[in-house]
Design a protein around this motif. Structure first.
Motif, PDB file in Angstrom:
ATOM      1  N   SER A 107      17.457   7.190  -7.020  1.00  0.00           N
ATOM      2  CA  SER A 107      18.709   7.761  -6.490  1.00  0.00           C
ATOM      3  C   SER A 107      19.352   6.827  -5.471  1.00  0.00           C
ATOM      4  O   SER A 107      20.581   6.756  -5.370  1.00  0.00           O
ATOM      5  CB  SER A 107      18.435   9.123  -5.853  1.00  0.00           C
ATOM      6  OG  SER A 107      18.244  10.093  -6.852  1.00  0.00           O
ATOM      7  N   SER A 108      18.527   6.101  -4.727  1.00  0.00           N
ATOM      8  CA  SER A 108      19.066   5.111  -3.794  1.00  0.00           C
ATOM      9  C   SER A 108      19.827   4.023  -4.540  1.00  0.00           C
ATOM     10  O   SER A 108      20.923   3.614  -4.129  1.00  0.00           O
ATOM     11  CB  SER A 108      17.922   4.502  -2.976  1.00  0.00           C
ATOM     12  OG  SER A 108      18.405   3.511  -2.098  1.00  0.00           O
ATOM     13  N   GLN A 109      19.273   3.570  -5.660  1.00  0.00           N
ATOM     14  CA  GLN A 109      19.945   2.538  -6.460  1.00  0.00           C
ATOM     15  C   GLN A 109      21.235   3.067  -7.065  1.00  0.00           C
ATOM     16  O   GLN A 109      22.262   2.382  -7.077  1.00  0.00           O
ATOM     17  CB  GLN A 109      19.018   2.041  -7.570  1.00  0.00           C
ATOM     18  CG  GLN A 109      19.576   0.871  -8.366  1.00  0.00           C
ATOM     19  CD  GLN A 109      19.759  -0.366  -7.510  1.00  0.00           C
ATOM     20  OE1 GLN A 109      18.821  -0.796  -6.833  1.00  0.00           O
ATOM     21  NE2 GLN A 109      20.961  -0.941  -7.523  1.00  0.00           N
ATOM     22  N   LEU A 110      21.200   4.294  -7.572  1.00  0.00           N
ATOM     23  CA  LEU A 110      22.415   4.899  -8.144  1.00  0.00           C
ATOM     24  C   LEU A 110      23.506   5.021  -7.092  1.00  0.00           C
ATOM     25  O   LEU A 110      24.687   4.788  -7.373  1.00  0.00           O
ATOM     26  CB  LEU A 110      22.081   6.273  -8.726  1.00  0.00           C
ATOM     27  CG  LEU A 110      21.252   6.289 -10.008  1.00  0.00           C
ATOM     28  CD1 LEU A 110      20.767   7.703 -10.323  1.00  0.00           C
ATOM     29  CD2 LEU A 110      22.064   5.738 -11.179  1.00  0.00           C
ATOM     30  N   GLN A 117      34.341   6.543  -4.018  1.00  0.00           N
ATOM     31  CA  GLN A 117      35.114   7.565  -4.720  1.00  0.00           C
ATOM     32  C   GLN A 117      34.277   8.235  -5.803  1.00  0.00           C
ATOM     33  O   GLN A 117      34.373   9.451  -6.016  1.00  0.00           O
ATOM     34  CB  GLN A 117      36.380   6.968  -5.329  1.00  0.00           C
ATOM     35  CG  GLN A 117      37.304   8.004  -5.969  1.00  0.00           C
ATOM     36  CD  GLN A 117      37.726   9.088  -5.003  1.00  0.00           C
ATOM     37  OE1 GLN A 117      38.214   8.803  -3.896  1.00  0.00           O
ATOM     38  NE2 GLN A 117      37.549  10.349  -5.392  1.00  0.00           N
ATOM     39  N   ASP A 118      33.448   7.458  -6.487  1.00  0.00           N
ATOM     40  CA  ASP A 118      32.580   8.044  -7.509  1.00  0.00           C
ATOM     41  C   ASP A 118      31.617   9.053  -6.888  1.00  0.00           C
ATOM     42  O   ASP A 118      31.417  10.145  -7.427  1.00  0.00           O
ATOM     43  CB  ASP A 118      31.791   6.953  -8.226  1.00  0.00           C
ATOM     44  CG  ASP A 118      32.641   6.142  -9.197  1.00  0.00           C
ATOM     45  OD1 ASP A 118      33.739   6.624  -9.569  1.00  0.00           O
ATOM     46  OD2 ASP A 118      32.217   5.035  -9.571  1.00  0.00           O
ATOM     47  N   VAL A 119      31.008   8.677  -5.773  1.00  0.00           N
ATOM     48  CA  VAL A 119      30.064   9.577  -5.097  1.00  0.00           C
ATOM     49  C   VAL A 119      30.783  10.818  -4.599  1.00  0.00           C
ATOM     50  O   VAL A 119      30.292  11.949  -4.750  1.00  0.00           O
ATOM     51  CB  VAL A 119      29.367   8.860  -3.928  1.00  0.00           C
ATOM     52  CG1 VAL A 119      28.405   9.813  -3.214  1.00  0.00           C
ATOM     53  CG2 VAL A 119      28.629   7.619  -4.403  1.00  0.00           C
ATOM     54  N   TYR A 144      19.296   8.756   0.895  1.00  0.00           N
ATOM     55  CA  TYR A 144      19.272   7.904  -0.284  1.00  0.00           C
ATOM     56  C   TYR A 144      19.834   6.513   0.022  1.00  0.00           C
ATOM     57  O   TYR A 144      19.966   5.689  -0.874  1.00  0.00           O
ATOM     58  CB  TYR A 144      20.063   8.530  -1.427  1.00  0.00           C
ATOM     59  CG  TYR A 144      19.428   9.783  -1.992  1.00  0.00           C
ATOM     60  CD1 TYR A 144      18.081   9.809  -2.339  1.00  0.00           C
ATOM     61  CD2 TYR A 144      20.167  10.940  -2.188  1.00  0.00           C
ATOM     62  CE1 TYR A 144      17.487  10.954  -2.845  1.00  0.00           C
ATOM     63  CE2 TYR A 144      19.590  12.095  -2.705  1.00  0.00           C
ATOM     64  CZ  TYR A 144      18.245  12.096  -3.029  1.00  0.00           C
ATOM     65  OH  TYR A 144      17.667  13.233  -3.530  1.00  0.00           O
ATOM     66  N   GLY A 145      20.143   6.271   1.290  1.00  0.00           N
ATOM     67  CA  GLY A 145      20.654   4.960   1.664  1.00  0.00           C
ATOM     68  C   GLY A 145      19.545   3.927   1.808  1.00  0.00           C
ATOM     69  O   GLY A 145      19.601   2.836   1.258  1.00  0.00           O
TER      70      GLY A 145
END
Length: 419
Positions: A107-110, A117-119, A144-145
């Motif tokens: 999830s961090s990579q995603l 804007q996507d997030v 997730y950072g």
């Protein structure tokens, strides 16, 4: 200023003051029969006889409860991890999926690969679905950072989300969610304390700190340091506790006066007693027990009976609880954790608001509170757990305005054209 009247309900949820509700106070929760909720602007004005209003909703035959308060979510995030669920259903353990390329790290990579804007768009869609299911207040978390700049980015996206939504949104800094792959736990905690938290406080990005205390993550010593630094900067401490093993973190949280200890699947009788004798809330997350198929459940019945503060959250996240519906969580709490329906509703409203520190604004239907409420297509909230696959929400009002209404309920709504 416009006015709203939700009138002639079969039952209006009435909870005693002050929050939280624990022990014998559950007996004081009432169902006000035939009552109406009268709102002026964004707040509740009175409960009782109906008044005239610019917007009137006929709630006859229905129960009216406060908007749900989800005190534990991992929004904002981007993308799902359905493949991991397939592996778990095939026998893989949570721990085996917690690796450099899967679990939290996936999830961090995603998150890193997605644009702001996507997030934001992905998370806003989920928040809209939460609203339609009755959630009018919820918590957000970072975590997730897994770097100073990405943690700040996630918290800033949460702030943008807050500004775009009608819901009340309360942010938490969960930088200590997993150990970054290029650091050790001690080094990452030092970086969080020295570099991240001062910037979070300076930008007023979070009201709470949180930490995942488990053998695969961080220790109670790390939690002590994080809580002390966070408190110095005006952030109150929370902790993910005893989800996978009984590390005594429930007891630790109570002794250290943390706001909450969350999960508690493995917490011992000693931990239950410590929580019951404290003001640290036990936040139960049945969605993760359900998703992970955990055999060991929290001692929820013992927590309630011994007088602990019990709250509920969805634990909405892309890996271990892809669940956003608080009615479904209430049903799970009753079926899996043995909560009684009134206890589950209190845990999902009054007590969750207390956990988030907004119990003087939301979580109750009372004069002066935000006009956040849910109309259920049933005569009493005890029925929420009866049909967990059915949507119980007929209408949702947020800040005194219509936020969601079922198509077949449109005829119940009357709006004045002279405004």
């Amino acid at each position: 200023m416009t006015s709203l009247v939700v009138r002639d309900a079969a039952a209006v949820f009435s909870a005693p003051e002050p929050a939280p509700i624990r022990g014998a106070a559950f007996e004081d929760v009432e169902a006000l029969s035939g009552a109406s909720v009268n709102c002026d602007g964004r707040t509740i004005d009175s409960i009782g006889e109906p008044r005239t209003g610019d917007t009137v909703f006929d709630a006859s035959g229905c129960a009216v409860i406060p908007g749900f308060v989800d005190c534990h979510t991992h929004l904002p995030f981007f993308g799902w991890r359905a493949n991991e669920d397939v592996e778990r259903l095939g026998g893989a353990s949570y721990e085996s999926l917690h690796s450099s390329e899967r679990g939290i790290y996936r999830s961090s990579q995603l998150l890193r690969d997605a644009s702001d804007q996507d997030v934001l768009s992905f998370s806003e869609t989920l928040a809209g679905a939460m609203l339609a299911a009755g959630t009018t207040t919820f918590e957000t978390k970072s975590g997730y950072g897994l770097s100073v700049e990405e943690e700040l980015r996630q918290l800033r996206i949460a702030r943008w989300l807050k500004r775009r939504l009608p819901q009340l949104v309360i942010p938490t800094c969960l930088a200590a969610h997993a150990v970054p792959t290029d650091k050790d736990a001690d080094g990452w905690i030092a970086e969080v304390l020295d570099q991240l938290l001062p910037r979070v406080a300076g930008e007023e990005l979070a009201s709470f700190t949180d930490i995942y205390v488990e053998e695969i993550a961080f220790t109670q010593q790390h939690a002590t340091r994080l809580s002390e630094r966070g408190r110095d900067l005006g952030m109150r401490p929370r902790v993910h506790a005893d989800q996978l093993v009984d590390g005594g973190t429930g007891t630790f949280a109570a002794q250290r006066r943390f706001v909450s200890a969350d999960h508690l699947n493995q917490t011992s009788a000693e931990g239950v007693a410590a929580l019951a004798g404290s003001d640290t809330a036990a936040v139960l997350l049945p969605g993760s027990s359900f998703t992970l198929r955990q055999e060991r459940k929290p001692a929820a019945r013992d927590l309630i009976d011994s007088g602990a503060i019990v709250a509920l959250g969805t634990d909405l996240n892309p890996g271990t609880s892809p669940i956003l519906s608080m009615p479904f969580v209430i049903a799970l709490a009753c079926r899996l954790y043995e909560l009684r329906p009134v206890e589950a509703v209190v845990a999902a409203t009054v007590n969750s608001a207390w956990v988030l520190g907004v119990h003087d604004q939301v979580g109750r239907l009372a004069p002066g509170y935000r006009a956040d409420m849910v109309v259920l297509q049933m005569r009493h909230w005890d029925e929420i757990s009866y049909r967990p696959d059915a949507d119980p929400v007929l209408a949702v009002f947020c800040r005194g305005e219509v936020a969601h209404i079922a198509p077949h309920a449109q005829s119940r709504l009357r709006t004045s054209t002279a405004q």
